[in-house]
Design a protein around this motif. Structure first.
Motif, PDB file in Angstrom:
ATOM      1  N   ILE A 178       0.845  -1.195   0.000  1.00  0.00           N
ATOM      2  CA  ILE A 178       0.000   0.000   0.000  1.00  0.00           C
ATOM      3  C   ILE A 178       0.884   1.250   0.000  1.00  0.00           C
ATOM      4  O   ILE A 178       0.685   2.174  -0.790  1.00  0.00           O
ATOM      5  N   GLY A 179       1.874   1.261   0.889  1.00  0.00           N
ATOM      6  CA  GLY A 179       2.738   2.429   1.012  1.00  0.00           C
ATOM      7  C   GLY A 179       3.575   2.697  -0.218  1.00  0.00           C
ATOM      8  O   GLY A 179       3.917   3.845  -0.522  1.00  0.00           O
ATOM      9  N   ALA A 180       3.928   1.644  -0.955  1.00  0.00           N
ATOM     10  CA  ALA A 180       4.749   1.803  -2.159  1.00  0.00           C
ATOM     11  C   ALA A 180       3.916   2.118  -3.393  1.00  0.00           C
ATOM     12  O   ALA A 180       4.471   2.345  -4.475  1.00  0.00           O
ATOM     13  N   GLY A 181       2.586   2.116  -3.251  1.00  0.00           N
ATOM     14  CA  GLY A 181       1.725   2.387  -4.390  1.00  0.00           C
ATOM     15  C   GLY A 181       1.575   1.219  -5.331  1.00  0.00           C
ATOM     16  O   GLY A 181       1.065   1.364  -6.456  1.00  0.00           O
ATOM     17  N   ILE A 182       1.996   0.036  -4.889  1.00  0.00           N
ATOM     18  CA  ILE A 182       1.848  -1.163  -5.720  1.00  0.00           C
ATOM     19  C   ILE A 182       0.377  -1.535  -5.839  1.00  0.00           C
ATOM     20  O   ILE A 182      -0.072  -2.022  -6.878  1.00  0.00           O
ATOM     21  N   TYR A 183      -0.394  -1.288  -4.768  1.00  0.00           N
ATOM     22  CA  TYR A 183      -1.838  -1.476  -4.810  1.00  0.00           C
ATOM     23  C   TYR A 183      -2.493  -0.118  -5.041  1.00  0.00           C
ATOM     24  O   TYR A 183      -2.124   0.880  -4.402  1.00  0.00           O
ATOM     25  N   ALA A 184      -3.459  -0.078  -5.931  1.00  0.00           N
ATOM     26  CA  ALA A 184      -4.109   1.191  -6.275  1.00  0.00           C
ATOM     27  C   ALA A 184      -4.855   1.784  -5.088  1.00  0.00           C
ATOM     28  O   ALA A 184      -4.983   3.000  -4.969  1.00  0.00           O
ATOM     29  N   SER A 185      -5.366   0.933  -4.212  1.00  0.00           N
ATOM     30  CA  SER A 185      -6.080   1.400  -3.029  1.00  0.00           C
ATOM     31  C   SER A 185      -5.910   0.363  -1.925  1.00  0.00           C
ATOM     32  O   SER A 185      -5.472  -0.766  -2.174  1.00  0.00           O
ATOM     33  N   THR A 186      -6.283   0.756  -0.716  1.00  0.00           N
ATOM     34  CA  THR A 186      -6.209  -0.187   0.399  1.00  0.00           C
ATOM     35  C   THR A 186      -7.062  -1.418   0.118  1.00  0.00           C
ATOM     36  O   THR A 186      -6.671  -2.545   0.425  1.00  0.00           O
ATOM     37  N   GLY A 187      -8.206  -1.208  -0.505  1.00  0.00           N
ATOM     38  CA  GLY A 187      -9.091  -2.329  -0.791  1.00  0.00           C
ATOM     39  C   GLY A 187      -8.511  -3.340  -1.757  1.00  0.00           C
ATOM     40  O   GLY A 187      -8.958  -4.495  -1.794  1.00  0.00           O
ATOM     41  N   ASP A 188      -7.519  -2.925  -2.550  1.00  0.00           N
ATOM     42  CA  ASP A 188      -6.892  -3.833  -3.515  1.00  0.00           C
ATOM     43  C   ASP A 188      -5.751  -4.642  -2.912  1.00  0.00           C
ATOM     44  O   ASP A 188      -5.124  -5.445  -3.603  1.00  0.00           O
ATOM     45  N   ALA A 189      -5.469  -4.424  -1.616  1.00  0.00           N
ATOM     46  CA  ALA A 189      -4.255  -4.973  -1.010  1.00  0.00           C
ATOM     47  C   ALA A 189      -4.424  -6.381  -0.449  1.00  0.00           C
ATOM     48  O   ALA A 189      -3.498  -6.895   0.184  1.00  0.00           O
ATOM     49  N   PHE A 190      -5.574  -7.013  -0.689  1.00  0.00           N
ATOM     50  CA  PHE A 190      -5.826  -8.285  -0.009  1.00  0.00           C
ATOM     51  C   PHE A 190      -6.089  -9.460  -0.944  1.00  0.00           C
ATOM     52  O   PHE A 190      -6.864 -10.358  -0.607  1.00  0.00           O
ATOM     53  N   PRO A 191      -5.448  -9.504  -2.108  1.00  0.00           N
ATOM     54  CA  PRO A 191      -5.576 -10.735  -2.886  1.00  0.00           C
ATOM     55  C   PRO A 191      -4.918 -11.879  -2.124  1.00  0.00           C
ATOM     56  O   PRO A 191      -3.882 -11.700  -1.476  1.00  0.00           O
ATOM     57  N   GLY A 192      -5.508 -13.035  -2.159  1.00  0.00           N
ATOM     58  CA  GLY A 192      -4.929 -14.175  -1.453  1.00  0.00           C
ATOM     59  C   GLY A 192      -5.303 -14.274   0.007  1.00  0.00           C
ATOM     60  O   GLY A 192      -4.873 -15.198   0.695  1.00  0.00           O
ATOM     61  N   LEU A 193      -6.098 -13.317   0.530  1.00  0.00           N
ATOM     62  CA  LEU A 193      -6.558 -13.409   1.918  1.00  0.00           C
ATOM     63  C   LEU A 193      -7.779 -14.333   1.955  1.00  0.00           C
ATOM     64  O   LEU A 193      -8.869 -13.957   1.495  1.00  0.00           O
ATOM     65  N   ASN A 194      -7.584 -15.524   2.480  1.00  0.00           N
ATOM     66  CA  ASN A 194      -8.621 -16.550   2.428  1.00  0.00           C
ATOM     67  C   ASN A 194      -9.196 -16.844   3.807  1.00  0.00           C
ATOM     68  O   ASN A 194      -8.445 -17.063   4.763  1.00  0.00           O
ATOM     69  N   ARG A 195     -10.520 -16.818   3.892  1.00  0.00           N
ATOM     70  CA  ARG A 195     -11.165 -17.234   5.142  1.00  0.00           C
ATOM     71  C   ARG A 195     -11.169 -18.754   5.188  1.00  0.00           C
ATOM     72  O   ARG A 195     -11.671 -19.420   4.286  1.00  0.00           O
ATOM     73  N   LEU A 196     -10.608 -19.299   6.264  1.00  0.00           N
ATOM     74  CA  LEU A 196     -10.467 -20.748   6.385  1.00  0.00           C
ATOM     75  C   LEU A 196     -11.714 -21.398   6.962  1.00  0.00           C
ATOM     76  O   LEU A 196     -12.151 -22.452   6.503  1.00  0.00           O
ATOM     77  N   THR A 197     -12.275 -20.782   7.987  1.00  0.00           N
ATOM     78  CA  THR A 197     -13.455 -21.358   8.638  1.00  0.00           C
ATOM     79  C   THR A 197     -14.098 -20.306   9.519  1.00  0.00           C
ATOM     80  O   THR A 197     -13.496 -19.263   9.814  1.00  0.00           O
ATOM     81  N   THR A 198     -15.318 -20.579   9.944  1.00  0.00           N
ATOM     82  CA  THR A 198     -16.018 -19.725  10.898  1.00  0.00           C
ATOM     83  C   THR A 198     -16.450 -20.575  12.080  1.00  0.00           C
ATOM     84  O   THR A 198     -17.032 -21.642  11.903  1.00  0.00           O
ATOM     85  N   VAL A 199     -16.143 -20.121  13.281  1.00  0.00           N
ATOM     86  CA  VAL A 199     -16.528 -20.816  14.514  1.00  0.00           C
ATOM     87  C   VAL A 199     -17.729 -20.093  15.103  1.00  0.00           C
ATOM     88  O   VAL A 199     -17.623 -18.943  15.550  1.00  0.00           O
ATOM     89  N   GLU A 200     -18.858 -20.742  15.102  1.00  0.00           N
ATOM     90  CA  GLU A 200     -20.079 -20.149  15.634  1.00  0.00           C
ATOM     91  C   GLU A 200     -20.197 -20.409  17.140  1.00  0.00           C
ATOM     92  O   GLU A 200     -19.717 -21.439  17.632  1.00  0.00           O
ATOM     93  N   PRO A 201     -20.815 -19.501  17.888  1.00  0.00           N
ATOM     94  CA  PRO A 201     -21.046 -19.753  19.316  1.00  0.00           C
ATOM     95  C   PRO A 201     -21.857 -21.027  19.512  1.00  0.00           C
ATOM     96  O   PRO A 201     -22.791 -21.307  18.756  1.00  0.00           O
ATOM     97  N   ALA A 202     -21.486 -21.809  20.524  1.00  0.00           N
ATOM     98  CA  ALA A 202     -22.209 -23.046  20.829  1.00  0.00           C
ATOM     99  C   ALA A 202     -23.342 -22.751  21.814  1.00  0.00           C
ATOM    100  O   ALA A 202     -23.171 -21.979  22.765  1.00  0.00           O
ATOM    101  N   ALA A 203     -24.472 -23.380  21.588  1.00  0.00           N
ATOM    102  CA  ALA A 203     -25.624 -23.229  22.494  1.00  0.00           C
ATOM    103  C   ALA A 203     -25.483 -24.220  23.642  1.00  0.00           C
ATOM    104  O   ALA A 203     -26.204 -25.209  23.748  1.00  0.00           O
ATOM    105  N   ASP A 204     -24.517 -23.951  24.505  1.00  0.00           N
ATOM    106  CA  ASP A 204     -24.229 -24.840  25.629  1.00  0.00           C
ATOM    107  C   ASP A 204     -24.050 -23.966  26.869  1.00  0.00           C
ATOM    108  O   ASP A 204     -23.072 -23.207  26.966  1.00  0.00           O
ATOM    109  N   ASN A 205     -24.966 -24.069  27.795  1.00  0.00           N
ATOM    110  CA  ASN A 205     -24.944 -23.200  28.977  1.00  0.00           C
ATOM    111  C   ASN A 205     -23.712 -23.382  29.842  1.00  0.00           C
ATOM    112  O   ASN A 205     -23.403 -22.521  30.669  1.00  0.00           O
ATOM    113  N   ARG A 206     -23.010 -24.499  29.673  1.00  0.00           N
ATOM    114  CA  ARG A 206     -21.830 -24.741  30.517  1.00  0.00           C
ATOM    115  C   ARG A 206     -20.747 -23.693  30.296  1.00  0.00           C
ATOM    116  O   ARG A 206     -19.993 -23.374  31.228  1.00  0.00           O
TER     117      ARG A 206
END
Length: 484
Positions: A436-464
């Motif tokens: 971003i600082g070097a201007g290689i990415y046109a904008s901050t939003g363009d700086a995240f190619p390859g950022l992959n979400r692996l999984t999502t952990v949802e809250p468990a419905a367990d009172n313990r």
């Protein structure tokens, strides 16, 4: 192939990543030392490290990462730096360290921060610093001024750890406005050095080096550094940020309402806001994009896990996680209060330390301690999150304690926030920041190619989970009111 070089100067190690400029893929990464780096504690509550050691660690990690990627010096397009926040490096006229660095978890500055808060007033501190001076860099320097006056008189510049690393690379002494906010030397109402804080402590403004932008030209690799590191003279350094703002950047957490978390040496929840949060239980800093970063920190997180591994003779963290998972939710009544490395602001200046509760010698073993420790850190993070408002989702890198399914599920279930895990870390974030600082990415939003979400952990419905948390919170509050 061109690469962005990201450096993450942590208190446990220095990690380096090479990220391909066109794809955003991490081509290689390496860290050093291979086990946790030493923290010198000459007295209770003290924590110091040698800047010379950081440089050695960086050189070793860089050599490994370059070899793994098959990269040449000319392949590095720009350099970004992430670093442990709030440390103090004191430099002489030759820009050499006068003493070991006093790092973030050193608590000797606490009384100086309290005195400053009382003298300057809550309205000033929370309204203009958005913090108490607490145990941050300015308060650490106040300790040096009073206890090492001869050394203090020799100081030419004060720096954060990342500023010092950038100096070694470029021979240019500098810091950023974000860095000033971490030092507690930034006035948010004027956008300048906090003159009243400087005057209170008796610091001359000349101690602060020149300011450079968080993103942009900060200096170029010098001939001396190039010869030592095997990099090209003139390679630009185009980004630096503290580890928690940088962790948020690495997870593309840039907009108000978004939240990032990390669980390395310390456990942190860091949210982005568009207006000041005058809450004495959380810290507010200037974020990398000059919004506000609101932070809650549990100092004893991964460092406690590391202590347990060494003390209990466990081979690996994977083994620890497996053993902990054999114990039911709530650790069969065992609770760990995890503040053995300081408590930051969430407890309003009190520090209960680390303690174990509910041990039954006939029923409990090391597996119970391991689960209780992980639960204790998750509970402490949730305790701080209660001061940050409603949180629905947390972004985190799959690293450190977030590698533990038990830890992730506990944090999600007690906080009620889904945890989104991404394949990134601080060194990769620093590399993206360099782009971003070097201007290689046109904008901050363009700086995240390859950022992959692996999984999502949802809250468990367990009172313990909630029952165990409430039990833990009762113990903490009894300690704080001196009933235990």
């Amino acid at each position: 192939m061109k690469y962005l070089l990201g450096i993450d100067l942590g208190s446990s190690s220095v990690k380096v990543a090479l990220v391909e400029t066109d794809t955003g893929r991490c081509a290689s990464s390496a860290s050093y030392p291979d086990s946790e780096s030493a923290i010198k504690s000459l007295q209770p509550g003290w924590a110091e490290q040698s800047p010379d050691d950081w440089w050695l660690y960086f050189k070793t990690a860089l050599r490994r990462a370059m070899a793994a990627a098959g990269a040449d010096a000319a392949d590095v397009a720009a350099i970004g730096i992430s670093y442990q926040m709030h440390g103090l490096v004191c430099l002489d006229n030759d820009l050499k360290p006068l003493r070991d660095a006093i790092i973030w978890c050193d608590s000797r500055g606490v009384p100086y921060g309290r005195q400053a808060y009382d003298a300057l007033g809550g309205d000033y501190c929370l309204g203009r610093l958005l913090n108490s001076p607490a145990n941050f860099t300015a308060s650490k320097l106040a300790w040096v001024k009073e206890n090492e006056p001869e050394l203090f008189g020799k100081i030419r510049y004060i720096m954060l750890p990342g500023d010092w690393l950038a100096l070694q690379l470029t021979s240019t002494p500098a810091t950023t406005e974000c860095g000033l906010s971490e030092m507690m030397l930034y006035d948010f109402t004027t956008g300048t050095v906090a003159v009243d804080v400087m005057n209170h402590f008796g610091f001359d403004e000349s101690l602060i080096p020149a300011l450079v932008p968080t993103f942009g030209e900060q200096g170029f690799v010098s001939e001396a550094a190039a010869g030592e590191l095997g990099l090209c003279v003139g390679t630009p350094v185009t980004y630096r940020a503290g580890d928690q703002p940088n962790n948020a950047l690495s997870l593309a957490v840039l907009m108000p309402g978004e939240v990032a978390s990390t669980a390395g040496t310390s456990g942190v929840v860091y949210g982005v806001a568009d207006k000041a949060v005058a809450n004495p239980r959380v810290n507010t800093f200037l974020h990398v994009n000059h919004t506000l970063g609101v932070m809650h920190c549990v100092s004893g997180c991964g460092i406690m896990n590391a202590w347990l591994r060494r003390t209990l003779g466990v081979v690996s963290y994977d083994e620890m996680n497996s053993l902990a998972a054999t114990v039911p939710i709530g650790s069969d009544g065992v609770s760990v209060i995890p503040f053995g490395n300081g408590a930051e602001r969430v407890l309003l200046g009190s520090n209960p330390g680390c303690s174990l509760h509910g041990i039954d010698f006939n029923r409990h073993n090391r597996a119970h301690l391991m689960r209780a420790a992980q639960e204790g850190v998750a509970f402490a993070m949730c305790y701080g999150m209660e001061s940050m408002g409603h949180i629905t989702a947390i972004h985190a890198g799959r690293a450190n304690m977030f590698l533990s399914p038990l830890f992730r599920q506990t944090l999600a279930s007690v906080s009620g926030a889904a945890i989104e895990l991404y394949d990134t870390d601080g060194s990769i974030g620093a590399a993206r920041g360099a782009g971003i600082g070097a201007g290689i990415y046109a904008s901050t939003g363009d700086a995240f190619p390859g950022l992959n979400r692996l999984t999502t952990v949802e809250p468990a419905a367990d009172n313990r989970y909630r029952e165990a948390y409430n039990h833990w919170k009762t113990i903490l509050e009894q300690i704080n009111t001196q009933k235990i």
